[in-house]
Every structure is written in structure tokens, then in C-alpha cells.
Design an enzyme around this catalytic site. Structure first.
Site, short mmCIF file in Angstrom:
data_model
loop_
_atom_site.label_atom_id
_atom_site.label_comp_id
_atom_site.label_asym_id
_atom_site.label_seq_id
_atom_site.Cartn_x
_atom_site.Cartn_y
_atom_site.Cartn_z
N ASN A 114 -0.05 -0.01 6.27
CA ASN A 114 0.66 -0.89 5.10
C ASN A 114 1.10 -2.32 5.97
O ASN A 114 2.07 -2.08 6.74
CB ASN A 114 1.80 -0.29 4.43
CG ASN A 114 2.35 -1.16 3.26
OD1 ASN A 114 1.68 -2.16 2.82
ND2 ASN A 114 3.72 -0.88 2.87
N GLY A 115 0.74 -3.26 5.52
CA GLY A 115 1.09 -4.75 6.06
C GLY A 115 -0.03 -5.41 6.60
O GLY A 115 -1.12 -5.53 6.17
N LYS A 146 6.52 -11.31 -18.12
CA LYS A 146 6.05 -9.86 -18.49
C LYS A 146 4.66 -10.01 -19.30
O LYS A 146 3.87 -9.08 -18.93
CB LYS A 146 7.22 -9.39 -19.44
CG LYS A 146 8.33 -8.77 -18.63
CD LYS A 146 8.13 -7.60 -18.21
CE LYS A 146 8.56 -7.45 -16.64
NZ LYS A 146 8.70 -8.32 -15.73
N LYS A 163 3.77 -3.09 -7.06
CA LYS A 163 5.11 -2.95 -7.34
C LYS A 163 6.07 -3.56 -6.19
O LYS A 163 6.99 -4.20 -6.75
CB LYS A 163 5.50 -1.51 -7.54
CG LYS A 163 6.95 -1.24 -7.66
CD LYS A 163 7.13 -1.81 -9.22
CE LYS A 163 8.67 -1.91 -9.62
NZ LYS A 163 9.12 -2.56 -10.66
N ARG A 175 1.97 1.30 -5.87
CA ARG A 175 2.32 0.41 -4.74
C ARG A 175 0.90 -0.44 -4.57
O ARG A 175 0.86 -1.51 -3.85
CB ARG A 175 2.83 1.11 -3.59
CG ARG A 175 3.95 1.86 -3.59
CD ARG A 175 4.57 2.46 -2.35
NE ARG A 175 4.47 1.52 -1.36
CZ ARG A 175 5.52 0.84 -0.99
NH1 ARG A 175 6.66 0.95 -1.47
NH2 ARG A 175 5.77 0.01 0.08
N TRP A 222 -3.53 -2.10 -1.51
CA TRP A 222 -3.50 -3.01 -2.10
C TRP A 222 -4.13 -4.10 -1.04
O TRP A 222 -3.50 -4.28 -0.11
CB TRP A 222 -2.14 -3.54 -2.57
CG TRP A 222 -1.98 -4.63 -3.19
CD1 TRP A 222 -2.14 -4.94 -4.79
CD2 TRP A 222 -1.79 -6.16 -2.90
NE1 TRP A 222 -2.11 -6.21 -5.15
CE2 TRP A 222 -1.92 -6.93 -3.96
CE3 TRP A 222 -1.63 -6.70 -1.81
CZ2 TRP A 222 -1.70 -8.27 -3.93
CZ3 TRP A 222 -1.35 -8.20 -1.54
CH2 TRP A 222 -1.24 -8.87 -2.71
N HIS A 250 8.97 -33.52 -24.21
CA HIS A 250 8.39 -34.34 -22.94
C HIS A 250 7.11 -33.91 -22.52
O HIS A 250 6.81 -34.16 -21.42
CB HIS A 250 9.65 -34.28 -21.87
CG HIS A 250 10.76 -34.67 -22.52
ND1 HIS A 250 11.10 -36.14 -22.65
CD2 HIS A 250 12.33 -34.08 -22.70
CE1 HIS A 250 12.50 -36.26 -23.16
NE2 HIS A 250 13.09 -34.82 -23.25
N GLU A 263 11.18 -14.93 -18.04
CA GLU A 263 10.90 -13.71 -17.74
C GLU A 263 10.02 -13.11 -18.98
O GLU A 263 9.19 -12.26 -18.67
CB GLU A 263 12.19 -12.97 -17.78
CG GLU A 263 12.11 -11.44 -17.93
CD GLU A 263 11.41 -10.86 -16.53
OE1 GLU A 263 11.05 -11.54 -15.67
OE2 GLU A 263 11.15 -9.54 -16.63
N CYS A 270 0.78 -1.12 -0.05
CA CYS A 270 0.00 0.13 0.02
C CYS A 270 0.95 1.25 0.03
O CYS A 270 2.02 1.01 0.19
CB CYS A 270 -0.81 -0.12 1.24
SG CYS A 270 -1.90 -1.40 1.36
N GLU A 285 1.71 -10.64 -16.60
CA GLU A 285 1.49 -9.59 -15.75
C GLU A 285 0.91 -8.31 -16.28
O GLU A 285 0.27 -7.56 -15.72
CB GLU A 285 2.54 -9.32 -14.76
CG GLU A 285 3.68 -8.62 -15.44
CD GLU A 285 4.75 -8.49 -14.45
OE1 GLU A 285 4.53 -8.26 -13.23
OE2 GLU A 285 6.05 -8.17 -14.87
C1 AGP Z 1 8.21 -8.19 -11.98
O1 AGP Z 1 7.89 -7.76 -13.38
C2 AGP Z 1 7.13 -8.06 -10.90
N1 AGP Z 1 6.72 -6.76 -10.61
C3 AGP Z 1 7.61 -8.93 -9.84
O2 AGP Z 1 7.73 -10.21 -9.98
C4 AGP Z 1 8.89 -8.46 -9.04
O3 AGP Z 1 9.91 -8.70 -9.94
C5 AGP Z 1 8.88 -9.34 -7.59
O4 AGP Z 1 7.97 -8.99 -6.86
C6 AGP Z 1 10.26 -9.00 -7.05
O5 AGP Z 1 10.11 -7.73 -6.53
P1 AGP Z 1 11.56 -7.09 -6.00
O6 AGP Z 1 12.65 -7.08 -7.03
O7 AGP Z 1 11.21 -5.48 -5.58
O8 AGP Z 1 12.01 -7.82 -4.47
#
Ligand code: AGP
Length: 610
Positions: free
Chosen positions: A100-101, A487, A605, A27, A74, A506, A483, A2, A490
Site C-alpha cells: 500500500n503506497g 456527498k 476510504k 479501502r 486502489w 454573480h 458537503e 489499499c 461521490e
Molecule cells: C468524504 O465523504 C470522503 N470520503 C473524503 O472527502 C474524506 O473526507 C477525505 O478523504 C478525508 O478523509 P479523512 O477525514 O480520513 O482525513
């Protein structure tokens, strides 16, 4: 997960809160709200949805004051709704709190408070905190700081929260931190509070990062901090070196696209001052481990989540090849629960853009508790990962606002390559030209790779309606396949899988048909020929192939629907350019599908809760 902001000073508070929340919306953006104390009353405005809805609400029903709190959420406990939006007010309407938490013992506290007559109006865990503080206000004669100190002694879990109260005789904000980040900003006569620096940059560069266990009080007189909620303590004032302009989109439609294009500069900045090409030496200031310690390292554990975990997978290839030490790679969320075998011969490396990912931090602490040495690869100065580590290799990518990690990822790869060279050098190994020259070419190579943007835009037009994608890679390119798939998932919400190209036969080859585009990464020496054979297998089953290659596209004539050419680097740096077209593809498809590419649904984020 958050975003929280607070302000106390001489300016109208609501515009400042909204501006801070706009910088933190990445966030979390399920709901948003602000609260002020005005004429002895708490005035709140809260909405479900994004910040623009809160702005619209405030335009219709303005509130004003000289100090207050803001929050963008969030959701963890309690679905996104206006009712569950923060700020949360106690049932006696005298304390307002933003959080936040996750409070792990909230049910026990809630039952005790309900038995004492306290009413609960939300589904959130946060509400137990604000009611508990209010319950102690009476016993503490209205002393908000004392009430907060008593409250935190009873909380279990992770929290960064701030409160204001109508009981305060003068304007004050009280805050507490255990886990998620919380920093305070100071300017002449003004006090600021925020989850991260991006919300403060426009107002001050002088900040204080609270430590776990700190309780802080912001007032017109200044700032006071108590460690463990008891012992008065001075925390160091730090100066932020980010430029506020970096936080803006700079003419790009989205932060994600801006940050993809910032990669050449970010890679240059991450390299700067760390390689003496003349003397063939690598210097990693701030690593914090002397040569004797590094000579004693017998294996490495790379700990990360998400995209950063993909960087760790690439790092394994690089470090094992250049240092000849065994490397284990673990998800943060898995490592701490597998009771890892760690001793002082293990060098644990936490890899995190934010430095606040709870799963990664837990894994780092687990390695440290077992006697391992601990460093971080991180993009945020003063973040928790940098504070619990013996040393840090900073990626100088600048603030990454888009939820999807792009420039942070490629600079992590570069930092891991530098770490491998440094370890090799400190352990008596020689750095040859081939190790260093390619490094100098990385920023330019990425700039060249970005030239495929128009070609990618055309690909997005053809494939944005696909419901499934498959990404294939071999060797050091396999993590890049993972990766690329992440991408796309998400950003565009299309299901996508990354797979070792050799594994296709396989099982997954059963999935292949003309409706499932296959992105095949055919770069880097002899494995590229193998991937070409895998492309044949896909084509033989009417698969549609998009090839990413560093060789002549003519080699894929009649094989791939489309060939995306990337520059050739040394095998261990090749992933840095290979990923660029995959980042652009995810972005272009996400935009075509009308997705919110900077703030994808359900994501945040920085995942600061487990
Ligand atoms: C990546 O595009 C995502 N936003 C997510 O997987 C991110 O890499 C992951 O949450 C780790 O975040 P950090 O690198 O801030 O630890």
C-alpha cells in the site's frame, strides 16, 4: 488506499485472508488477490474487480496453506487489471509482496534491476520492491528480513508492505512501514497483519501499531521489530476497544445508511464525559496542551481534506465566534506548498477521520516543522495523525466503513465546538447556559432530523435522473452546502456544486433552469431570510428549489417544490442537523441510480498517498 492482510498460525489461511479483505475492501476495490506458500511453492490467486470475483476464482481453483498474504487494491501505478493485482511475485518466483503506497524512485530502481537481468511483468511500482528483495536474498543467504532491511534503505516514497518467500526455512512474514498504516495482531500462537483494525477485530484485540521506518518479522517464535530497519525495539501492545459487531451492517442495506443512523449515538459518545453541565465546564482529556500554552495561542490553522475540510470551515465560524481568535482553513494538499507563516503562537489542528490521509499528515508536519503547536481531531486510535500530534480530541463515532464520511463529519463538528468552548474557558472566558444547553440537545435533534428519511426517499424518486444539482447556503451553512454537494457527487456521480447563496447573482444564476434542482439551506437566524430572497431569484428563473429549514414550512409556500424541516439548534451547532437530510438525499439518489454507495467508483476510504 489499499487493504493488506497477513496471517501465520495453525488455521487454514485463505478463509482468514478473505475475511480480513472483506473488512478492508472499502479501502480500495479495483482488484484483489491472495498468496500462500504451499509445499515450497508460491500459490497465488488474483482477479481484477471486487472480492467476490476472487472468492469465485478460489472456489474453482482452491489454494491452501498455513500462512499467507492478501490484498485489495486502489490503483495508483498501473491500471486495474489481473496482471497489476497484488500479491506481486518476483521474476524468480520466490518472493511474494503486497503493498500500500507509492514508491517515488521506482523508475531508477527498475532501470538498475533490468540492467542486472531482472524481468518485469506488471505496470506497478510495487514490482521493483519485490525484485529488489529477491535480488538481495542471494547476498543475504536467503535471510528474508535482512533482504527487506537492505531494500527499504533504497526506497523513496510511502509504503506499507509485507512479504513471504519460498526461501524461508520456516513460516515467516516480514513487513515494513513508511507512511500508510500497518498494524500487527497477536493471539495465542497466531500472528496477524493488517492495514487497519477492522480486519483483526474478529480474531484479536491485542495489536501493535508499527512506526514509520519499522521492519517487523512475524514467525512461530513470535514478533520482532527493528526501528529504522536497524535497531531492535519493543512497540507497545494496545487493546482495541471497538466491537466486531460495529463492523457489520447491522440489518441495514448499506454501511452508509447504518452510519447515518448511528449519528445520534456517535454524537452522544463524543460528548460523554466532556461537559460538566452543573459546573459549566468542558474537559478535554488528552489534549496535551496546558493553560499557559493555550493562553499563548494567537491564531489557529485548521488542516484537512474533503469532508473533513468542510468540518474545518464550520470550525472557523465556531472558534472565531466563541474564542475571538483568527482561524485559517487550508486543504492539506495546499498548505504545505504555500510555505505557511507559522510560529509557536499558532495552534494547528489536523482534522481527519482516518488519521492516515497523506495530504493532511503532510500539512500537520509542515506546521510542526515551523514551530507551531499541533493537535488532531481524529476517529482512529493510534493512527498516524494521533501519533505526530501533541494531543488528540477523539471523535467517538466508531468504525466508519462507508467511503462517504457521515457520522465522522457530524462528530467532527461537535468536537470542534467542544474545542472552542475549551479554548474559551482556558483563556478566561465564561461558558454560559446558551453555550452548553444546545450541546445536550444535539443527539436528540439529529434523531429528529432523521425522521425526514421517507420524504427524502420520495425526493430521490423525483430527482434521481437529474444531471446537475446546486446547493446553496450562507454563513455557517455554506460549508454544509459544499458537503451536501460532495456527498451527492461521490455517491451518485451526479455533478453538484455548493455555492454561497449570495454569490448566485454573480454568475451561477445563469445555470438555473427547470432541469437543475437547487437545494437551499435556509436555517439559522437572519441569514435564513436572505436565503429566502435567493430562493425567490431562483424561482423567478424557473428553478426547482428544495428548501432545508428550521422554520415553519408555510414560509416557503409557493417558493419551494419541497420543504425539509429540521430541528432548530443554536447557530453554531445548527450545521450538525442541517447536513442530515443532505446525507440521506445523496444516499437515496445513489441507491436509485444503482450506484455502489459503500464503495463508489474510483474512491477509497482513506487516501494514504498524495
Ligand atoms: C468524504 O465523504 C470522503 N470520503 C473524503 O472527502 C474524506 O473526507 C477525505 O478523504 C478525508 O478523509 P479523512 O477525514 O480520513 O482525513
Amino acid at each position: 488506499m489499499c487493504g493488506i492482510v497477513g496471517y501465520l498460525g495453525h488455521r487454514e489461511v485463505v478463509p482468514l485472508l478473505l475475511d480480513g479483505l472483506a473488512k478492508l475492501e472499502y479501502r480500495g476495490y479495483d482488484s484483489a488477490g491472495v498468496v500462500v506458500v504451499d509445499d515450497g511453492e508460491l500459490r497465488t490467486a488474483k482477479v481484477e474487480g471486487k472480492l467476490e470475483r476472487l472468492r469465485a476464482r478460489l472456489a474453482q481453483q482452491p489454494i491452501s496453506g498455513l500462512y499467507g498474504l492478501g490484498h485489495t487494491r486502489w490503483a495508483t501505478h498501473g491500471p486495474p487489471s489481473e496482471r497489476n493485482a497484488h500479491p506481486v511475485v518476483d521474476s524468480r518466483r520466490r518472493v511474494a509482496l503486497i503493498h500500500n503506497g507509492i514508491i517515488e524512485n521506482f523508475l531508477d530502481v527498475k532501470e538498475r534491476l533490468q540492467a542486472a537481468g531482472w524481468r518485469f511483468d506488471t505496470d506497478t511500482d510495487t514490482e521493483v520492491v519485490v525484485n529488489l528483495i529477491s535480488s538481495y536474498l542471494e547476498q543475504e543467504s536467503g535471510d528474508l528480513t535482512a533482504a527487506v532491511k537492505r531494500t527499504v534503505r533504497e526506497l523513496e516514497g510511502m509504503y506499507a508492505f509485507a512479504v513471504i518467500s519460498t526461501c524461508s526455512p520456516a513460516p515467516e512474514i516480514v513487513a515494513a512501514r513508511q507512511g500508510p498504516p500497518l498494524l500487527l495482531g497477536l493471539s495465542d500462537g497466531e500472528r496477524f497483519l493488517a492495514s487497519d483494525a477492522s480486519a483483526l477485530l474478529a480474531y484479536t484485540r491485542e495489536v501493535i501499531f508499527l512506526d514509520n521506518g519499522d521492519v517487523a518479522r512475524l514467525s512461530e517464535e513470535g514478533l520482532r521489530i527493528w526501528s529504522g530497519g536497524e535497531t531492535p525495539v519493543e512497540r507497545p501492545l494496545q487493546r482495541l476497544n471497538w466491537d466486531p459487531v460495529q463492523i457489520e451492517k447491522g440489518g441495514y442495506k448499506h454501511f452508509m445508511l447504518k452510519e447515518i443512523h448511528e449519528q445520534p449515538q456517535a454524537l452522544q459518545d463524543t460528548l460523554a464525559g466532556r461537559v460538566d453541565f452543573e459546573r459549566r465546564e468542558v474537559h478535554l482529556e488528552g489534549l496535551g496542551l496546558d493553560a499557559a500554552t493555550l493562553a499563548g495561542v494567537e491564531r489557529l490553522h485548521l488542516l484537512a481534506c474533503g469532508t473533513s475540510w468542510h468540518a474545518a470551515l464550520v470550525g472557523k465560524f465556531i472558534i472565531e465566534a466563541l474564542v475571538r481568535l483568527p482561524v485559517e482553513v487550508d486543504y492539506g494538499s495546499e498548505y504545505r506548498y504555500r510555505d505557511p507563516i507559522v510560529d509557536p503562537s499558532v495552534l494547528a489542528v489536523g482534522i481527519s477521520q482516518s488519521g492516515e490521509t497523506a495530504d493532511t499528515l503532510s500539512a500537520m508536519e509542515a506546521a510542526k516543522e515551523r514551530g507551531g503547536r499541533l493537535i488532531a481531531v481524529c476517529n482512529v486510535t493510534g493512527s498516524q495523525a494521533t501519533r505526530i500530534s501533541e494531543g488528540v480530541i477523539y471523535t467517538h463515532a466508531g468504525p466508519e466503513i462507508g467511503v462517504a464520511s457521515t457520522k465522522a463529519f457530524t462528530t467532527q463538528l461537535e468536537a470542534l465546538y467542544l474545542l472552542a468552548l475549551y479554548l474559551r474557558q482556558q483563556r478566561g472566558g465564561r461558558l454560559a447556559d446558551e453555550h452548553l444547553e444546545a450541546l445536550a440537545h444535539v443527539p436528540q435533534a439529529v434523531a429528529e432530523a432523521l425522521a425526514c428519511e421517507e420524504q427524502i426517499g420520495e425526493l430521490a424518486r423525483r430527482f434521481f435522473r437529474a444531471e446537475n444539482f446546486l446547493y446553496l447556503g450562507r454563513g455557517i451553512a455554506y460549508p454544509i452546502a459544499l458537503e451536501g454537494a460532495l456527498k451527492l457527487k461521490e455517491i451518485s456521480y451526479i455533478h453538484a456544486e455548493g455555492y454561497p447563496a449570495g454569490e448566485m447573482k454573480h454568475g451561477p444564476i445563469a445555470l438555473i433552469d427547470e432541469d437543475m434542482p437547487v437545494v437551499a439551506i435556509a436555517t439559522g437566524g437572519q441569514v435564513a431570510e436572505k436565503v429566502k430572497s435567493n430562493i425567490h431569484e431562483v424561482r423567478a428563473r424557473d428553478g426547482v428549489v428544495i428548501a432545508v429549514t428550521d422554520r415553519d414550512p408555510a414560509a416557503f409556500a409557493g417558493l419551494a417544490e419541497e420543504v425539509i424541516r429540521v430541528p432548530r439548534l443554536s447557530p453554531h451547532l445548527q450545521p450538525i442537523v442541517d447536513v442530515v437530510p443532505l446525507q440521506l438525499l445523496a444516499y437515496a439518489i445513489g441507491v436509485r441510480r444503482g450506484c455502489d454507495v459503500d464503495q463508489p467508483r474510483n474512491l477509497a476510504k482513506s487516501v494514504t498517498v498524495e
